[in-house]
Design an enzyme around this catalytic site. Structure first.
Site, PDB file in Angstrom:
ATOM      1  N   LEU A 214       7.129   1.286   3.410  1.00  0.00           N
ATOM      2  CA  LEU A 214       8.014   1.699   2.357  1.00  0.00           C
ATOM      3  C   LEU A 214       8.681   2.806   2.853  1.00  0.00           C
ATOM      4  CD1 LEU A 214       5.999   1.172  -1.028  1.00  0.00           C
ATOM      5  CD2 LEU A 214       7.922  -0.381   0.150  1.00  0.00           C
TER       6      LEU A 214
ATOM      7  N   GLY B 172       0.850  -1.212   0.067  1.00  0.00           N
ATOM      8  CA  GLY B 172      -0.097  -0.091   0.079  1.00  0.00           C
ATOM      9  C   GLY B 172       0.822   1.173   0.068  1.00  0.00           C
TER      10      GLY B 172
ATOM     11  N   GLU C 207      -2.608   2.659   6.032  1.00  0.00           N
ATOM     12  CA  GLU C 207      -2.647   3.754   5.152  1.00  0.00           C
ATOM     13  C   GLU C 207      -3.486   4.957   5.573  1.00  0.00           C
ATOM     14  OE1 GLU C 207      -0.320   3.557   2.930  1.00  0.00           O
ATOM     15  OE2 GLU C 207      -0.023   1.457   3.139  1.00  0.00           O
TER      16      GLU C 207
END
Ligand code: NI
Length: 171
Positions: free
Chosen positions: A103, A46, A145
């Protein structure tokens, strides 16, 4: 489409609250397409707006709901994505503790307790409202997210971090 730079650990952007999307225009579509390319390239699950420096309430997530049990996109299937604009979690169910990465924080795997099932209300890129219920990894991703949009990351929520034995040996 173009790859965007993923904002990394230490950037104050990751701690800021995002504003709602107000224009469902070509620029938004281009941003979402770029985010898909960036996420595919980074082999992530995501990606949220602030992670590409856009302080707006939106994220994309891999959609594995149609895949057979145990299958994954890594085996060559074309990835599908869910796009959530101005997402709002309206219901949760259960609780599950598991590991997740981000990430923006490479090398960190955080143990976090999340709902088992999450229902989110959001808009698509054309401004049409929809409601979606995700379980397991998708539920975890929706929470992760949505947290990004409020400046909350795995570093704030981790109950513990996964220790990689190989890393220990290097120290
Ligand atoms: Ni993240």
């Amino acid at each position: 489409m173009a790859l965007r730079t993923i904002v990394q650990d230490g950037d104050p952007i990751l701690k800021k609250k995002c504003r709602p999307v107000t224009r469902f225009d070509d620029r938004l579509a281009e941003l979402l397409d770029d985010m898909k390319e960036t996420l595919t390239h980074a082999q992530g699950y995501g990606l949220a707006g602030p992670q590409v420096g856009v302080m707006r309430r939106l994220f994309i997530s891999l959609d594995e709901r149609d895949l057979p049990e145990g299958a994954s996109f890594e085996e060559g299937a074309e990835p599908k994505y869910i796009e959530c604009i101005n997402p709002e979690i309206i219901a949760t169910e259960g609780e599950v503790t598991g590991y997740e990465g981000c990430l923006s924080f490479p090398g960190h795997t955080a143990e976090i307790t999340r709902p088992e099932k999450v229902t989110v209300r959001a808009f698509d890129r054309n401004g049409n409202p929809f409601t979606l219920t995700g379980e397991g990894m998708l539920a975890r991703c929706i929470c992760h997210e949505t947290n990004h949009l409020d400046g909350i990351t795995i570093m704030d929520l981790a109950e513990s971090f996964y220790e990689d034995e190989e890393n220990d040996e290097e120290e």
